[in-house]
Design a protein around this motif. Structure first.
Motif, mmCIF file in Angstrom:
data_model
loop_
_atom_site.group_PDB
_atom_site.id
_atom_site.type_symbol
_atom_site.label_atom_id
_atom_site.label_comp_id
_atom_site.label_asym_id
_atom_site.label_seq_id
_atom_site.Cartn_x
_atom_site.Cartn_y
_atom_site.Cartn_z
ATOM 1 N N TYR A 34 0.848 -1.205 0.000
ATOM 2 C CA TYR A 34 0.000 0.000 0.000
ATOM 3 C C TYR A 34 0.873 1.241 0.000
ATOM 4 C CZ TYR A 34 -3.287 -3.560 1.463
ATOM 5 O OH TYR A 34 -4.030 -4.699 1.523
ATOM 6 N N ASN A 35 0.310 2.307 -0.572
ATOM 7 C CA ASN A 35 1.054 3.558 -0.652
ATOM 8 C C ASN A 35 0.616 4.480 0.491
ATOM 9 O OD1 ASN A 35 2.440 5.797 -1.400
ATOM 10 N ND2 ASN A 35 1.381 6.102 -3.357
ATOM 11 N N PHE A 36 1.410 4.539 1.547
ATOM 12 C CA PHE A 36 1.066 5.430 2.668
ATOM 13 C C PHE A 36 2.339 5.951 3.327
ATOM 14 C CE2 PHE A 36 1.557 1.216 4.496
ATOM 15 C CZ PHE A 36 2.216 1.434 5.698
ATOM 16 N N ARG A 37 2.182 7.009 4.099
ATOM 17 C CA ARG A 37 3.287 7.558 4.879
ATOM 18 C C ARG A 37 3.025 7.269 6.352
ATOM 19 N NH1 ARG A 37 7.858 8.724 2.072
ATOM 20 N NH2 ARG A 37 7.327 9.737 0.106
ATOM 21 N N PHE A 38 4.110 7.036 7.112
ATOM 22 C CA PHE A 38 3.969 6.521 8.473
ATOM 23 C C PHE A 38 4.502 7.532 9.493
ATOM 24 C CE2 PHE A 38 5.169 2.736 11.408
ATOM 25 C CZ PHE A 38 3.958 2.868 12.070
ATOM 26 N N PHE A 39 3.628 7.899 10.442
ATOM 27 C CA PHE A 39 3.951 8.896 11.480
ATOM 28 C C PHE A 39 3.878 8.190 12.837
ATOM 29 C CE2 PHE A 39 2.308 13.199 13.388
ATOM 30 C CZ PHE A 39 3.532 13.390 14.000
ATOM 31 N N VAL A 40 4.963 8.249 13.617
ATOM 32 C CA VAL A 40 4.998 7.516 14.890
ATOM 33 C C VAL A 40 5.217 8.467 16.076
ATOM 34 C CG1 VAL A 40 6.262 5.783 16.242
ATOM 35 C CG2 VAL A 40 5.794 5.385 13.817
ATOM 36 N N ASP A 41 4.297 8.405 17.045
ATOM 37 C CA ASP A 41 4.440 9.129 18.312
ATOM 38 C C ASP A 41 5.161 8.192 19.278
ATOM 39 O OD1 ASP A 41 4.125 10.035 20.909
ATOM 40 O OD2 ASP A 41 2.062 10.723 20.627
ATOM 41 N N ASP A 42 6.433 8.514 19.549
ATOM 42 C CA ASP A 42 7.255 7.605 20.359
ATOM 43 C C ASP A 42 7.579 8.212 21.729
ATOM 44 O OD1 ASP A 42 8.479 5.128 20.625
ATOM 45 O OD2 ASP A 42 10.394 5.804 19.825
ATOM 46 N N ALA A 43 6.575 8.868 22.318
ATOM 47 C CA ALA A 43 6.775 9.563 23.598
ATOM 48 C C ALA A 43 7.421 8.654 24.647
ATOM 49 C CB ALA A 43 5.433 10.086 24.106
ATOM 50 N N HIS A 44 6.947 7.412 24.743
ATOM 51 C CA HIS A 44 7.456 6.510 25.791
ATOM 52 C C HIS A 44 8.630 5.651 25.317
ATOM 53 C CE1 HIS A 44 4.344 7.152 28.887
ATOM 54 N NE2 HIS A 44 3.570 7.420 27.842
ATOM 55 N N GLY A 45 8.878 5.618 24.008
ATOM 56 C CA GLY A 45 9.967 4.774 23.487
ATOM 57 C C GLY A 45 11.297 5.510 23.444
ATOM 58 N N GLY A 95 15.500 0.458 22.210
ATOM 59 C CA GLY A 95 16.522 0.458 21.157
ATOM 60 C C GLY A 95 17.908 0.469 21.779
ATOM 61 N N LYS A 96 18.852 -0.032 20.971
ATOM 62 C CA LYS A 96 20.236 -0.159 21.473
ATOM 63 C C LYS A 96 20.782 1.187 21.953
ATOM 64 C CE LYS A 96 24.545 -2.287 19.898
ATOM 65 N NZ LYS A 96 25.398 -1.203 19.438
ATOM 66 N N THR A 97 20.549 2.240 21.186
ATOM 67 C CA THR A 97 21.103 3.555 21.559
ATOM 68 C C THR A 97 20.070 4.457 22.231
ATOM 69 O OG1 THR A 97 20.506 4.652 19.486
ATOM 70 C CG2 THR A 97 22.600 3.448 19.514
ATOM 71 N N GLY A 98 18.846 3.950 22.390
ATOM 72 C CA GLY A 98 17.785 4.770 22.993
ATOM 73 C C GLY A 98 16.986 5.539 21.957
ATOM 74 N N ALA A 99 17.197 5.224 20.673
ATOM 75 C CA ALA A 99 16.482 5.952 19.611
ATOM 76 C C ALA A 99 15.005 5.552 19.521
ATOM 77 C CB ALA A 99 17.169 5.747 18.273
ATOM 78 N N GLY A 100 14.573 4.603 20.329
ATOM 79 C CA GLY A 100 13.139 4.344 20.449
ATOM 80 C C GLY A 100 12.636 3.055 19.838
ATOM 81 N N ALA A 101 11.303 3.000 19.705
ATOM 82 C CA ALA A 101 10.646 1.752 19.295
ATOM 83 C C ALA A 101 11.063 1.322 17.886
ATOM 84 C CB ALA A 101 9.130 1.920 19.373
ATOM 85 N N GLY A 102 11.302 2.293 17.005
ATOM 86 C CA GLY A 102 11.721 1.964 15.634
ATOM 87 C C GLY A 102 13.077 1.270 15.640
ATOM 88 N N GLU A 103 13.992 1.782 16.456
ATOM 89 C CA GLU A 103 15.318 1.162 16.549
ATOM 90 C C GLU A 103 15.197 -0.231 17.180
ATOM 91 O OE1 GLU A 103 18.200 2.606 19.447
ATOM 92 O OE2 GLU A 103 19.800 2.361 17.991
ATOM 93 N N GLU A 104 14.374 -0.329 18.209
ATOM 94 C CA GLU A 104 14.156 -1.620 18.898
ATOM 95 C C GLU A 104 13.678 -2.677 17.899
ATOM 96 O OE1 GLU A 104 14.366 -2.118 22.340
ATOM 97 O OE2 GLU A 104 13.508 -4.147 22.367
ATOM 98 N N GLN A 105 12.789 -2.269 16.988
ATOM 99 C CA GLN A 105 12.233 -3.232 16.029
ATOM 100 C C GLN A 105 13.039 -3.278 14.725
ATOM 101 O OE1 GLN A 105 7.913 -2.888 15.592
ATOM 102 N NE2 GLN A 105 7.729 -2.147 17.691
ATOM 103 N N GLY A 106 14.122 -2.520 14.668
ATOM 104 C CA GLY A 106 14.999 -2.540 13.489
ATOM 105 C C GLY A 106 14.396 -1.892 12.255
ATOM 106 N N VAL A 107 13.477 -0.931 12.447
ATOM 107 C CA VAL A 107 12.788 -0.353 11.284
ATOM 108 C C VAL A 107 12.746 1.183 11.324
ATOM 109 C CG1 VAL A 107 11.346 -2.364 10.792
ATOM 110 C CG2 VAL A 107 10.542 -0.664 12.450
ATOM 111 N N GLN A 108 13.713 1.793 11.972
ATOM 112 C CA GLN A 108 13.683 3.251 12.106
ATOM 113 C C GLN A 108 13.572 3.944 10.732
ATOM 114 O OE1 GLN A 108 13.171 4.576 14.882
ATOM 115 N NE2 GLN A 108 14.238 6.496 15.214
ATOM 116 N N ASP A 109 14.210 3.345 9.732
ATOM 117 C CA ASP A 109 14.195 3.933 8.375
ATOM 118 C C ASP A 109 12.802 4.004 7.780
ATOM 119 O OD1 ASP A 109 16.795 4.398 8.237
ATOM 120 O OD2 ASP A 109 17.318 2.729 6.880
#
Ligand SMILES: Cc1ncc(COP(=O)(O)O)c(C=O)c1O
Length: 421
Positions: free
Chosen positions: A209-220, A225-239
């Motif tokens: 699907y063609n969509f853009r993804f916006f993540v509110d990572d207040a608690h992450g 994540g390894k460096t503290g960059a949050g839930a995206g880093e934890e799941q390996g999908v920050q990009d």
């Protein structure tokens, strides 16, 4: 014709109606003393489990020093005016560069507050032909941002991939008709129950699907994540996150927030974010304070390690004692018990006054009727002694809940409130 204020005089709203029984105790409580694992409530020492000071920075001596020096240097007003007009500085830009690097994005832009910044970012990202798809359990600031949207919006069942895909299909049909695009919004960590958003699976759907993804990572941010960059880093999908959001109100123990993403997107938002274009710039005290805090996030991994040691001890201890802590995948630690609102009130009073434990209580309508949610936020400042005392207290209150003590204690309150227990 009705007086506009009728509702104010007659009905104080779903939460306001409890004010008489709850204010000053269950809501608007006044915690006193330096922010830490132990503070005072109504003159009594309590272990505090309800402040979001994940890394223990709020009262860290190095942070306090920088905050005080910045206040002495700049006062609380500097700079005056909105960034666009007169409130722009090198330090604002430096903080943005450092935040962007920390969350592995090209660029970042500062927001004065997380809540209004989130509302404004959603508003700036969509126009009326676009479609928003978002989680039904989204934070109030996401819901309010969506409320501003003049086009179509679809909610999906909480963290449910089947529902996400179904709603993306519906959104695609609408967008094909209107000629717009799709914005999907999730949280990195859901703040009540502690589950992580299914960022990896959602990003996988970008192939279909063609969509853009916006993540509110207040608690992450700062906790995952390894460096503290949050839930995206934890799941390996920050990009795969197109626009990343975090507040300074939790791990950073301050006020303010930011968004991050590709430089071109940030440049667009810089010229279209109404909450920043028409509001005074973030004060220098907060900017310098944030630079210091971010430096500590980068250079003191032991803070996050201590946090997780405490999270594991608390969550592991609760599970071992047979408590239901739901499906948390983060530091947020919910404990689910069965009981009425009056019982919950008696239980929390017992916890605070007889066991010296201060945690947040969540009841209907935020969660289903008949459930009591005690929500705890472990921090790096908690000790094993705090955790042991808390586990003991929880076992004691569960026993009293099950043997009907709170039912008896709350019978009069329940009758006065017209509540069944
Ligand atoms: C998920 C989430 N988003 C946004 C916010 C709002 O952030 P702020 O407190 O900076 O306004 C909060 C609460 O702080 C939050 O929990």
């Amino acid at each position: 014709m009705k007086d506009l204020f009728d509702k104010i005089y007659k009905d104080k709203g779903p939460l306001g109606k409890w004010a008489e029984q709850a204010e000053g105790y269950f809501v608007f409580p006044k915690l006193e003393g330096p922010i830490s694992n132990r503070m005072k409530f109504k003159g009594q020492d309590v272990i505090t489990w309800s402040i979001n000071d994940y890394l223990g920075l709020a009262n860290h001596p190095e942070v306090r020093k920088v905050d005080a020096e910045a206040a002495a240097k700049w006062g609380s007003a500097y700079p005056m005016g909105a960034r666009m007009m007169s409130g722009h500085t090198d330090l604002h830009e430096q903080l943005q560069r450092e935040l962007a690097a920390f969350v592995q994005k090209e660029a970042a832009y500062l927001l004065n507050f997380g809540y209004q910044g989130m509302v404004s970012t959603i508003d700036a990202l969509v126009s009326k032909d676009d479609v928003i798809v978002y989680d039904v359990d989204a934070h109030a600031c996401i819901i309010d941002g969506v409320r501003l949207h003049l086009g179509q919006r679809f909610t999906y069942r909480h963290n449910d991939m089947e529902s996400i895909e179904k709603n993306l299909q519906r959104a695609t049909k609408v967008a094909e008709k209107t000629g717009g695009g799709i914005l999907l919004i999730s949280e990195g960590v859901f703040g009540m129950r502690g589950e992580q958003g299914k960022l990896k699976e959602i990003i996988e759907l970008k192939k279909k699907y063609n969509f853009r993804f916006f993540v509110d990572d207040a608690h992450g941010f700062g906790t995952l994540g390894k460096t503290g960059a949050g839930a995206g880093e934890e799941q390996g999908v920050q990009d795969g996150i197109d626009v990343y959001f975090a507040t300074f109100a939790k791990s950073m123990a301050s006020t303010g927030a930011f968004i991050a993403g590709d430089e071109e997107i940030m440049n667009y938002l810089k010229y279209n974010l109404r909450s920043q274009m028409f509001a005074k710039s973030l004060q220098m005290v907060l900017v310098e304070g944030a630079l210091k805090r971010l430096d500590m996030l980068r250079t003191m991994p032991e803070l996050k390690e201590k946090l997780w040691e405490n999270v594991d001890a608390l969550q592991g201890g609760l599970k071992k004692r047979g408590f239901d802590i739901g499906t948390t995948q983060s530091c947020v630690t919910p404990v689910y018990l069965k009981g009425s609102i009056p019982e919950a009130m008696a239980l929390v009073k017992d916890l605070r006054e007889n066991h010296g434990i201060f945690c947040s209580i969540v009841v209907y309508p935020v969660i289903p009727k008949g459930l009591i949610l005690l929500r705890m936020i472990p921090t790096a400042t908690h000790t094993m002694q705090d955790i042991e005392e808390t586990l003991e207290a929880f076992s004691a209150i569960r026993e009293r809940l099950e043997n009907g003590t709170y039912k008896r204690l709350s019978a009069a309150v329940a009758e006065a409130m017209g509540e069944k227990i």
